[in-house]
Motif scaffolding. Structure first.
Motif, short mmCIF file in Angstrom:
data_model
loop_
_atom_site.label_atom_id
_atom_site.label_comp_id
_atom_site.label_asym_id
_atom_site.label_seq_id
_atom_site.Cartn_x
_atom_site.Cartn_y
_atom_site.Cartn_z
N SER A 65 31.87 50.61 43.51
CA SER A 65 33.10 51.32 43.88
C SER A 65 34.11 50.37 44.49
O SER A 65 35.32 50.44 44.20
CB SER A 65 32.78 52.46 44.86
N SER A 66 33.63 49.47 45.36
CA SER A 66 34.52 48.47 45.97
C SER A 66 35.14 47.58 44.90
O SER A 66 36.33 47.25 44.96
CB SER A 66 33.74 47.61 46.97
N GLY A 67 34.34 47.21 43.90
CA GLY A 67 34.85 46.39 42.81
C GLY A 67 35.96 47.10 42.05
O GLY A 67 36.97 46.48 41.67
N LEU A 68 35.80 48.39 41.80
CA LEU A 68 36.82 49.16 41.09
C LEU A 68 38.13 49.21 41.87
O LEU A 68 39.21 49.04 41.30
CB LEU A 68 36.30 50.58 40.82
N VAL A 69 38.02 49.44 43.18
CA VAL A 69 39.22 49.52 44.01
C VAL A 69 39.92 48.16 44.08
O VAL A 69 41.14 48.04 43.90
CB VAL A 69 38.86 50.00 45.43
N LEU A 70 39.12 47.11 44.32
CA LEU A 70 39.70 45.76 44.45
C LEU A 70 40.27 45.27 43.12
O LEU A 70 41.22 44.47 43.11
CB LEU A 70 38.64 44.79 44.96
N ASP A 71 39.70 45.72 42.01
CA ASP A 71 40.25 45.33 40.71
C ASP A 71 41.66 45.86 40.54
O ASP A 71 42.54 45.17 40.00
CB ASP A 71 39.34 45.85 39.59
N THR A 72 41.90 47.07 41.01
CA THR A 72 43.25 47.64 40.96
C THR A 72 44.21 46.85 41.85
O THR A 72 45.35 46.56 41.46
CB THR A 72 43.23 49.11 41.41
N VAL A 73 43.72 46.46 43.05
CA VAL A 73 44.55 45.66 43.96
C VAL A 73 44.87 44.30 43.34
O VAL A 73 46.00 43.81 43.42
CB VAL A 73 43.82 45.49 45.31
N THR A 74 43.87 43.69 42.71
CA THR A 74 44.06 42.37 42.10
C THR A 74 45.09 42.43 40.98
O THR A 74 45.91 41.51 40.83
CB THR A 74 42.72 41.85 41.55
N ARG A 75 45.06 43.50 40.19
CA ARG A 75 46.06 43.65 39.14
C ARG A 75 47.47 43.72 39.72
O ARG A 75 48.41 43.13 39.17
CB ARG A 75 45.77 44.90 38.31
N GLY A 76 47.60 44.40 40.85
CA GLY A 76 48.91 44.47 41.51
C GLY A 76 49.35 43.11 42.01
O GLY A 76 50.52 42.74 41.87
N ARG A 77 48.40 42.35 42.59
CA ARG A 77 48.73 41.00 43.08
C ARG A 77 49.12 40.09 41.93
O ARG A 77 50.04 39.28 42.04
CB ARG A 77 47.53 40.42 43.82
N ARG A 78 48.42 40.23 40.80
CA ARG A 78 48.72 39.39 39.64
C ARG A 78 50.12 39.70 39.11
O ARG A 78 50.85 38.81 38.69
CB ARG A 78 47.67 39.61 38.56
N GLU A 79 50.49 40.98 39.14
CA GLU A 79 51.83 41.36 38.70
C GLU A 79 52.90 40.76 39.61
O GLU A 79 53.94 40.29 39.14
CB GLU A 79 51.96 42.88 38.67
#
Length: 311
Positions: free
Chosen positions: A282-296
């Motif tokens: 679950s943590s991985g799923l949440v952080l993956d969304t955050v990482t996509r935002g940071r990459r953008e």
């Protein structure tokens, strides 16, 4: 040749390079006569700064120890269209710089890395060579196969790259961070073979094979966790789930046969491991969304810089 209208800055981080820095500056001036040479002294205990100033370089200082801190300061302070980053130990071939810049301009790249080719056996120690291959292989399997020499200290950058790159590391891990940033955003990069020489007499390496190797490997794990969080935490979750199942199998068999649960602590441990596994994923799923935002956000910062054109 590159246009004389383009501003070229040569960035030379130095720590106790009195014996070599003058040679580096002279060779760079011969190869790139229109470039401005910036030497950043990192708390040297010898005459590095004085020698560099006498050789005609613009000398500045960075008090926080570590190459990463120096590169952060250089990237923030210096204004140019093209940046050449080279160590001050006279091991890199200054004559290759125009060729690297031409490749950057002709192919519209953001980074060109000098792929080191040993000129003498003593130039590149076996431990460093082996460590570089291992780290390069790990980087290729994690972020994609692009570089053959991720630890090269000889690089040419576009302004877009330099002014959008968030330097986070403090030491020699900076080369790894540069490579990961380029791969993360799928930036156009290339490698060019350049001669790699032994240090001149009186110059000594500051690298420690094991210490710096572990630090670089640790940096890569941190970057993997921050840039590939779903994969990272899914692997942890899978390990925890497997341990939970292994512990639970005998308990389930006993319960089916007898209707009893004689090893209650083991059952509780198994349940706890499974809950931790689910939380990890679950943590991985949440952080993956955050990482996509940071990459953008990084890509927007990159695109906000003007493109580099040969006039």
């Amino acid at each position: 040749m590159t246009s004389t209208q383009l501003r070229i800055a040569v960035l030379v981080p130095c720590y106790n390079e009195e014996a070599a820095v003058a040679t580096v500056i002279a060779d760079i001036r011969k190869a790139l006569p229109s470039a401005e040479v910036y030497v950043y002294d990192n708390n040297s205990r010898d005459r590095t700064a004085a020698v560099a100033r006498e050789a005609g370089a613009i000398v500045r200082s960075e008090r926080r120890q570590g190459k990463g801190h120096v590169v952060r300061r250089m990237f923030a302070d210096v204004e140019a269209d093209i940046y050449v980053l080279v160590d001050g130990d006279a091991t890199y071939d200054a004559a290759s710089a125009p060729r690297m810049i031409d490749r950057l301009l002709d192919d519209h790249l953001d980074m060109v890395v000098g792929l080191r080719v040993d000129q003498v056996q003593a130039a590149y120690r076996l431990g460093h060579r082996t460590g570089n291959r291992m780290l390069t292989g790990f980087l290729a399997s994690t972020f994609g196969h692009t570089f053959k020499d991720i630890l090269s200290g000889y690089r040419v950058f576009s302004r877009r790259f330099v002014k959008s790159f968030p330097v986070l590391s403090g030491g020699f891990e900076i080369e790894t961070e540069l490579a990961v940033y380029a791969l993360e955003l799928s930036l156009p990069v290339a490698e060019i073979e350049t001669p790699y020489y032994a240090r001149p007499e009186g110059s000594f390496s500051k690298l420690n094979t094991w210490r710096d190797g572990f630090r670089i490997f640790g940096t890569m794990l941190k970057l993997y966790r921050s840039e590939r969080p779903l994969r990272f935490f899914t692997v942890i979750g899978a390990v925890l789930a497997l341990a939970s199942v292994i512990l639970a199998i005998p308990i389930v068999i006993t319960f089916i046969e007898t209707g009893l649960v004689p090893r209650l602590p083991t059952a509780v441990l198994s349940m706890g491991l499974m809950i931790m596994a689910l939380l990890s994923v679950s943590s991985g799923l949440v952080l993956d969304t955050v990482t996509r935002g940071r990459r953008e956000m990084k890509m927007l910062a990159y695109l906000s810089q003007p493109t580099l054109k040969r006039s």
